[in-house]
Scaffold this motif. Structure first.
Motif, PDB file in Angstrom:
ATOM      1  N   ASP A   1       0.648  -1.238  -0.387  1.00 25.56           N
ATOM      2  CA  ASP A   1      -0.055  -0.078   0.022  1.00 25.56           C
ATOM      3  C   ASP A   1       0.776   1.113  -0.001  1.00 25.56           C
ATOM      4  N   TYR A   2       0.443   2.195  -0.451  1.00 23.37           N
ATOM      5  CA  TYR A   2       0.995   3.617  -0.697  1.00 23.37           C
ATOM      6  C   TYR A   2       0.753   4.399   0.448  1.00 23.37           C
ATOM      7  N   ASP A   3       1.641   4.791   1.190  1.00 24.69           N
ATOM      8  CA  ASP A   3       1.188   5.775   2.252  1.00 24.69           C
ATOM      9  C   ASP A   3       1.869   7.078   2.083  1.00 24.69           C
ATOM     10  N   ILE A   4       0.950   8.200   2.331  1.00 20.91           N
ATOM     11  CA  ILE A   4       1.473   9.517   2.160  1.00 20.91           C
ATOM     12  C   ILE A   4       1.502  10.519   3.441  1.00 20.91           C
ATOM     13  N   THR A   5       2.484  11.086   3.508  1.00 25.56           N
ATOM     14  CA  THR A   5       2.912  12.013   4.376  1.00 25.56           C
ATOM     15  C   THR A   5       2.416  13.568   3.868  1.00 25.56           C
ATOM     16  N   THR A   6       2.000  14.255   4.865  1.00 26.65           N
ATOM     17  CA  THR A   6       1.733  15.705   4.219  1.00 26.65           C
ATOM     18  C   THR A   6       1.815  16.860   5.407  1.00 26.65           C
ATOM     19  N   SER A   7       2.284  17.979   5.097  1.00 26.29           N
ATOM     20  CA  SER A   7       2.020  18.953   5.895  1.00 26.29           C
ATOM     21  C   SER A   7       0.842  19.678   6.176  1.00 26.29           C
ATOM     22  N   ALA A   8      -0.367  18.962   5.384  1.00 21.16           N
ATOM     23  CA  ALA A   8      -1.766  19.225   5.646  1.00 21.16           C
ATOM     24  C   ALA A   8      -2.302  18.913   6.848  1.00 21.16           C
TER      25      ALA A   8
ATOM     26  N   SER B   1     -11.972   2.329  -5.956  1.00 16.08           N
ATOM     27  CA  SER B   1     -11.971   1.398  -4.968  1.00 16.08           C
ATOM     28  C   SER B   1     -10.398   1.307  -4.224  1.00 16.08           C
ATOM     29  N   LEU B   2      -9.654   2.311  -4.534  1.00 12.68           N
ATOM     30  CA  LEU B   2      -8.204   2.295  -4.184  1.00 12.68           C
ATOM     31  C   LEU B   2      -8.402   3.451  -2.478  1.00 12.68           C
ATOM     32  N   GLN B   3      -7.548   3.127  -1.605  1.00 16.67           N
ATOM     33  CA  GLN B   3      -7.691   3.701  -0.206  1.00 16.67           C
ATOM     34  C   GLN B   3      -6.007   4.157   0.081  1.00 16.67           C
ATOM     35  N   TYR B   4      -5.835   5.333   0.237  1.00 17.17           N
ATOM     36  CA  TYR B   4      -4.519   5.854   0.648  1.00 17.17           C
ATOM     37  C   TYR B   4      -4.641   6.413   2.035  1.00 17.17           C
ATOM     38  N   GLU B   5      -3.836   5.963   3.046  1.00 17.87           N
ATOM     39  CA  GLU B   5      -3.498   6.668   4.255  1.00 17.87           C
ATOM     40  C   GLU B   5      -2.806   8.099   4.160  1.00 17.87           C
ATOM     41  N   VAL B   6      -3.413   8.873   4.538  1.00 12.02           N
ATOM     42  CA  VAL B   6      -2.623  10.398   4.442  1.00 12.02           C
ATOM     43  C   VAL B   6      -2.461  10.683   5.740  1.00 12.02           C
ATOM     44  N   THR B   7      -1.058  10.829   6.266  1.00  9.29           N
ATOM     45  CA  THR B   7      -1.042  11.166   7.571  1.00  9.29           C
ATOM     46  C   THR B   7      -0.214  12.674   7.721  1.00  9.29           C
ATOM     47  N   THR B   8      -0.659  13.621   8.807  1.00  7.80           N
ATOM     48  CA  THR B   8      -0.124  14.805   8.732  1.00  7.80           C
ATOM     49  C   THR B   8       1.513  14.691   9.365  1.00  7.80           C
ATOM     50  N   PHE B   9       2.075  15.291   9.031  1.00  7.61           N
ATOM     51  CA  PHE B   9       3.710  15.373   9.560  1.00  7.61           C
ATOM     52  C   PHE B   9       3.362  15.303  11.134  1.00  7.61           C
ATOM     53  N   ARG B  10       4.000  14.516  11.789  1.00  6.57           N
ATOM     54  CA  ARG B  10       3.913  14.551  13.332  1.00  6.57           C
ATOM     55  C   ARG B  10       5.153  13.847  13.908  1.00  6.57           C
ATOM     56  N   THR B  11       5.214  14.554  15.130  1.00 11.28           N
ATOM     57  CA  THR B  11       6.110  13.685  16.186  1.00 11.28           C
ATOM     58  C   THR B  11       5.372  13.050  17.023  1.00 11.28           C
ATOM     59  N   ASP B  12       5.779  12.098  17.789  1.00  8.33           N
ATOM     60  CA  ASP B  12       4.910  11.139  18.718  1.00  8.33           C
ATOM     61  C   ASP B  12       4.739  11.545  20.145  1.00  8.33           C
TER      62      ASP B  12
ATOM     63  N   ASP C   1       9.119  14.465  11.050  1.00  7.43           N
ATOM     64  CA  ASP C   1       8.227  13.372  10.724  1.00  7.43           C
ATOM     65  C   ASP C   1       8.989  12.106  10.452  1.00  7.43           C
ATOM     66  N   LEU C   2       9.867  12.065   9.617  1.00  5.40           N
ATOM     67  CA  LEU C   2      10.735  10.884   9.305  1.00  5.40           C
ATOM     68  C   LEU C   2      11.752  10.372  10.668  1.00  5.40           C
ATOM     69  N   ALA C   3      11.932  11.417  11.462  1.00  2.00           N
ATOM     70  CA  ALA C   3      12.767  10.987  12.710  1.00  2.00           C
ATOM     71  C   ALA C   3      11.908  10.029  13.724  1.00  2.00           C
ATOM     72  N   ARG C   4      10.582  10.341  13.586  1.00  3.22           N
ATOM     73  CA  ARG C   4       9.946   9.545  14.466  1.00  3.22           C
ATOM     74  C   ARG C   4       9.653   8.012  14.124  1.00  3.22           C
ATOM     75  N   ARG C   5      10.033   7.757  12.730  1.00  2.00           N
ATOM     76  CA  ARG C   5       9.865   6.128  11.976  1.00  2.00           C
ATOM     77  C   ARG C   5      10.831   5.384  12.640  1.00  2.00           C
ATOM     78  N   ASP C   6      10.603   4.024  12.499  1.00  2.00           N
ATOM     79  CA  ASP C   6      11.223   2.940  13.344  1.00  2.00           C
ATOM     80  C   ASP C   6      12.612   2.745  12.875  1.00  2.00           C
ATOM     81  N   LEU C   7      12.849   2.454  11.535  1.00  2.00           N
ATOM     82  CA  LEU C   7      13.923   1.924  10.982  1.00  2.00           C
ATOM     83  C   LEU C   7      14.407   2.701  10.125  1.00  2.00           C
ATOM     84  N   THR C   8      15.732   3.003   9.580  1.00  2.00           N
ATOM     85  CA  THR C   8      16.309   3.842   8.406  1.00  2.00           C
ATOM     86  C   THR C   8      15.385   3.523   7.304  1.00  2.00           C
TER      87      THR C   8
END
Ligand code: ATP
Ligand code: MG
Length: 449
Positions: free
Chosen positions: A80-87, A115-126, A147-154
């Motif tokens: 699946d294609y995930d999208i990250t956004t400043s919105a 029929s397609l679904q995309y998860e669009v997530t706002t830039f965030r820290t945890d 946002d990339l810094a909160r992710r698990d693996l490089t």
């Protein structure tokens, strides 16, 4: 939720067709040499870029991120294609005609395009992790790098823009090239924040056949006990993903880091049993029930301990049913001794998949080099099978009622008896033959024969 200016999906899709060539060419030009398979863009990817384009047209930043970028670089099938956004989530909602507030508190909106679904997530820290499981709050931020810094693996912390530029502040691409799993930032802290990352690191290592980088590996061993804070359901999901990749590699890593005991409910301590389990599961085809049952057999669980393990791991009811089928089929003895009739009866009783599993379990555990031969053998019997269920009989319940059998439980018993007859002699599956046989049986019962 509905927008004032909804994306007219169909229209945009049509408009974008003319641009595909440009996208494809631009894509290839910019990422040539890095991007494998970039000349083919399927519909899911095309629509993902359209979602990104819509966000950008409204003045926001937006990128493909995470697994799809990783898998694209590896030329693997993209799930699946995930999208990250400043919105912000509300802004995302206002831009698209069809959205679902899937995880709105964590900034995730699902955008539906046909029929397609995309998860669009706002830039965030945890924000702060107070329980080693979930951030108690998330903070929306305006920067992609945060946002990339909160992710698990490089390898999961890369983003790709429509301009073809890869945003990779933590060296994910280099780690992909060197086949290395590495946590983003300080691994101990990252595992302390969310212990599920420990399992994700092991899962990706097994899935991709990568090495885990030394500091990350050490942190896994040091933080393993934090897995106790993770729900059984989340652990089960990761465990099953491991089982469906290269379970032998996963089990070896779990043993090496002493994490197995937090995953597998009350595992036996004897390591040689686990070596055997790794070996067996690694050789079997990727079927969850098959590999799970092989593990149970390899580590020598008896039925009560299997049941406890199934409960402890909170297995789904369908997987439990499939495992119970295997337990029950053990009373049919070794598949090596099954007659043609037994194959037919077992197919009828348990279905093809269960019989296939039983035979492959036998092949892996008792007849190691003959997996292919066993698959072919099952296939051969499958093709000969005259009857998979009562609907395959040449007579119906209605036929029996017309022949004088009262509706009710007796009807089912007569159908079963006819089914057993056909399993013994497949040539008898003819309407007239079966109805004639029925009358003979009934006459015998009433003493009129
Ligand atoms: P898969 O192929 O299994 O779907 P994925 O990388 O897409 O792999 P997801 O669970 O779909 O995995 O997560 C999407 C992205 O979210 C990941 O690539 C990663 O960037 C981030 N992510 C997921 N789980 C975590 C976590 N526990 N901690 C930090 N980041 C995470
Ligand atoms: Mg994913």
């Amino acid at each position: 939720m509905a927008s004032d200016q909804p994306l007219a999906t169909e229209q945009r899709e049509r408009e974008s067709v003319g641009r595909d060539a440009w996208w494809t060419n631009g894509w290839l030009l910019i990422v040539a040499g890095v991007w494998k398979g970039g000349d083919r863009m399927d519909r899911a990817e095309k629509c993902a870029w359209q979602v990104i384009e819509t966000l950008e047209a409204a003045g926001h930043q937006a990128y493909l991120v995470g697994g799809c970028v990783r898998d694209r670089l590896l030329a693997r099938q993209i799930v699946d294609y995930d999208i990250t956004t400043s919105a912000r989530p509300e802004e995302v909602q206002s831009l698209f005609a069809q959205t679902v507030p899937t995880g709105i508190r964590h900034g995730t909106i699902s955008v539906l395009v046909g029929s397609l679904q995309y998860e669009v997530t706002t830039f965030r820290t945890d924000g702060e992790y107070t329980d080693g499981r979930r951030p108690s709050e998330v903070q929306f931020v305006r920067s992609l790098v945060e946002d990339l810094a909160r992710r698990d693996l490089t390898i999961n912390a890369m983003a790709l823009g429509r301009d073809g530029i890869l945003h990779d502040p933590f060296g994910g691409q280099r780690d992909l090239e060197q086949q290395r799993i590495r946590a983003v930032g300080d691994p101990r802290r990252r595992f302390e924040e969310d212990a599920l990352r420990i399992l994700r690191a092991i899962r990706f290592a097994a899935q991709l056949r990568f090495e885990i980088e030394e500091r990350t590996l050490q942190a896994i061993a040091e933080e393993a006990s934090s897995l106790q804070a993770i729900s059984r359901e989340r652990i089960r999901e990761e465990w099953h993903k491991m089982l469906l990749t290269h379970p032998d590699l996963a089990i070896r890593l779990l043993l090496q880091t002493d994490t197995l005991r937090y995953i597998f409910f009350r595992p036996p301590a004897d390591r040689t049993l686990w070596q055997r389990a790794a070996d067996w599961a690694g050789r079997a085809p990727a079927d969850l029930a098959l590999r799970t049952f092989l593990l149970y057999s390899a580590i020598g669980l008896d039925q009560p301990r299997m049941e406890k393990n199934m409960q402890g791991l909170k297995l789904s009811s369908s997987l439990k049913r499939e495992l119970h089928e295997q337990i029950s089929m053990q009373s049919s003895g070794s598949p090596a001794a099954w007659s043609d009739l037994q194959f037919r009866q077992l197919f009828f009783e348990y279905g093809h998949r269960a019989v296939w599993r039983r035979c492959l379990i036998h092949a892996v555990s008792q007849d190691a080099n003959r997996l292919q031969a066993w698959s072919e053998r099952v296939d051969h019997h499958r093709q000969q099978q005259p009857l998979w269920n009562l609907q395959d009989l040449a007579v119906t319940g209605q036929d029996l009622i017309r022949a004088g059998i009262p509706a009710g439980p007796a009807l089912g018993r007569w159908l079963q008896r006819l089914a057993q007859l056909v399993l013994r002699d497949p040539a008898k599956n003819e309407r007239e033959v079966l109805l004639h046989q029925l009358q003979r049986w009934r006459a015998e019962e009433t003493g009129d024969a």
